[in-house]
Write a protein that holds these residues in place. Sequence first.
Motif, short mmCIF file in Angstrom:
data_model
loop_
_atom_site.label_atom_id
_atom_site.label_comp_id
_atom_site.label_asym_id
_atom_site.label_seq_id
_atom_site.Cartn_x
_atom_site.Cartn_y
_atom_site.Cartn_z
N TRP A 551 26.54 43.96 70.19
CA TRP A 551 27.93 43.96 69.76
C TRP A 551 28.28 42.70 68.99
CZ3 TRP A 551 30.22 48.50 70.57
CH2 TRP A 551 29.81 49.29 71.65
N ALA A 553 31.96 40.90 67.63
CA ALA A 553 33.41 40.88 67.43
C ALA A 553 33.73 39.92 66.29
CB ALA A 553 34.13 40.44 68.70
N TRP A 555 36.93 38.26 63.74
CA TRP A 555 38.36 38.12 63.47
C TRP A 555 38.55 37.61 62.04
CZ3 TRP A 555 42.29 35.14 61.71
CH2 TRP A 555 43.57 35.67 61.91
N HIS A 566 44.23 42.24 65.60
CA HIS A 566 43.23 42.50 66.63
C HIS A 566 41.84 42.10 66.15
CE1 HIS A 566 42.41 46.45 64.56
NE2 HIS A 566 41.19 46.22 65.01
N TRP A 567 40.98 41.80 67.13
CA TRP A 567 39.57 41.53 66.83
C TRP A 567 38.86 42.84 66.53
CZ3 TRP A 567 36.34 37.02 67.34
CH2 TRP A 567 37.04 35.84 67.59
N GLN A 568 38.12 42.86 65.44
CA GLN A 568 37.32 44.03 65.11
C GLN A 568 36.02 43.99 65.92
OE1 GLN A 568 37.63 42.62 60.98
NE2 GLN A 568 38.00 44.75 60.40
N LEU A 569 35.50 45.17 66.22
CA LEU A 569 34.26 45.28 66.99
C LEU A 569 33.29 46.19 66.27
CD1 LEU A 569 32.76 44.65 69.70
CD2 LEU A 569 33.69 46.82 70.54
N ASP A 581 35.00 49.90 62.65
CA ASP A 581 35.62 49.10 63.70
C ASP A 581 35.83 50.00 64.92
OD1 ASP A 581 37.16 47.50 65.33
OD2 ASP A 581 38.92 47.49 64.02
N ALA A 583 36.76 48.87 67.98
CA ALA A 583 37.48 48.10 69.01
C ALA A 583 38.34 48.98 69.89
CB ALA A 583 38.31 47.01 68.35
N VAL A 590 35.55 44.20 73.84
CA VAL A 590 36.32 43.25 73.04
C VAL A 590 36.81 42.11 73.93
CG1 VAL A 590 38.34 42.90 71.59
CG2 VAL A 590 36.99 44.99 71.36
N VAL A 594 35.83 38.23 73.32
CA VAL A 594 36.84 37.24 72.98
C VAL A 594 36.84 36.11 74.02
CG1 VAL A 594 39.32 36.84 72.72
CG2 VAL A 594 38.27 38.84 71.67
#
Length: 616
Positions: A551, A553, A555, A566-569, A581, A583, A590, A594
């Motif tokens: 994974w 993440a 930003w 939001h943070w993309q995943l 994405d 997320a 996520v 983070v």
Amino acid sequence: MKRLTSGALAAAAFAAAIGVPGAATTPAAPAKRPNILYIMADDLGYSDIGAFGGEIETPNLDALARDGRLLANHHTGTVCAITRAMLISGTDHHLVGEGTMGAPRDERRGLPGYEGYLNDSALSVAQLLRDGGYHTYMAGKWHLGAGEEGKGKTPDQWGFERSYALLPGAARNHFGHEPADARNYSEDGRFVQPGPGFYSTDFYTRKLIEYIDARRGDGKPFFAYAAYTSPHWPLQVPEPYLSKYKGRYDAGYDAIRLARIARMKQLGIIPADFTPYAGLPETLRQSPATANSGTPQARYVNAVNGAAQGHVDYGPGRVVKKWDSLTPLEKKAQARYMEIYAGMVDNLDHNIGLLIRYLKEIGEYDNTFIMFQSDNGAEGWPVDGGADPRATDEANAAPEAYAKLGTDQLKRIQYGLRWAEVSAAPFRNVKGASHEGSVSTPLIVRLPGGSGQGGRQPVLRDWTYVTDNTATFLAVAGIEPPRRPAPPDPDAAGGKDRNAGKVVYKGRNVYPVSGTSLLPLLRGDRLAERGLPAADESYGRGYVFSADGRWKAVWAEPPQGPTDGHWQLYDLRSDRGENRDVAAGHPEVVAQLVQRWQAYMTQVGGVEPLRPAGFY
């Protein structure tokens, strides 16, 4: 610091460990430790060279790849100085003064770790190698301190025995036309001016050969750092490279990118089922900033505060055209920019060939560890068709102006975002971002004695990092970095131990090398654990990988990133191109990532800015 073995034992043990054909487990006779040649390109994209799928002619790098190993999952910092700080020190850039490239222009200015130059908490791989019996030479871009007004030290003060350095991140041009009072270049710590006949890539090669040749009779091994500034802007190159690629890029961005991706699959750089990133969607009109952007009332979205915390502000978007939306004159200029860029890469390869030929002529090639990479992804500063019409206007205002493109008679030009996306193929985004197109670069390693197989080598896909380079150089040399913990030094005001995590080196308290040697990977074993997580932050943008590498993440500030902050995943197991994405479907992943990123920031002293913004 201590020597692990004598020079003879180190060389023989290294040869045996990496599987050099005919290497004995016990040395029959004394042997010199391997030389180390480290070659760094500047803003070269992942797919620019032939061995990684590019159409640009790079026969010398391609031959090096055939005789060595290709590492296809190597990572750097997001921009030049950040990567270079980690290379020299072997640890995270926040710890050693380059939290941003140069001092930040926001509220973080003056904070520890944001000095904008390599600070006194840093080790230097050059100093460690020099202390361990190596000659240490450098020619090219430094970008870690100008040596004046208290803004850092020149390479000679960081352990380089001989050095000719471009001190800042870029020069006015590659032909050395400097103002009389300029202090951009230094040799062995003294400010100098380039002389007649100077072209940066050619000159740095000659200078490095001069340094090696002057002392090669004493039997000591050398560490040579070829820090080329090519193909960094301004786009300039002498003939015959200036004219060599005329007409080759008239088909435009997509045709070149797709051809590269096809070759990458044929070469095994990426899997056959890899889904590449297709480039940013076309935007013909700039999206507006939020109403409060640029005012004292603004509450900007950043990596720790999004819409849920009442932070909703961000700046304007940008215009990004596709090839078919360009005017004929814009296409003409854009094709010419890429032609010049290709010529610069071709000339760079020619000079790498000169270094290799020299090593062969003096009988040192088979005893030299060679590593090549770029310092970060391709430069996509948006001076491209549509984003900044002045670039096209300047190129096409008159025939004589167009004819000067790529020479030393026209001011700075870049090839723009869309060509940078081509260079970054098959990945997303370009230099300065946190996506793979910014932080993934080609890496070629040639071991002493070569591979012994004389053909294309299997592509290594383990996640590697620029601080691993530092650890590898020391391992090749048989030198152990300092490990004795520094004594506690509590901050009287805050009670925090200012020496936490540091080691003692020559009376200084410094951060240790946190990378891990690549030698086990190169011989088919597993890599050791690193001292820091696989994570980064620069200019408020951030990324973090899961411990198993599946994974990632990411930003990014709006409107380049999600407007809600939001943070993309991304699931890199199936989507290293970062197309999808996911997320929303994996909130627990996520949250864990983070939290891992925040722990990293605490560990390295990183500070998220109130308003994230790119380095330009």
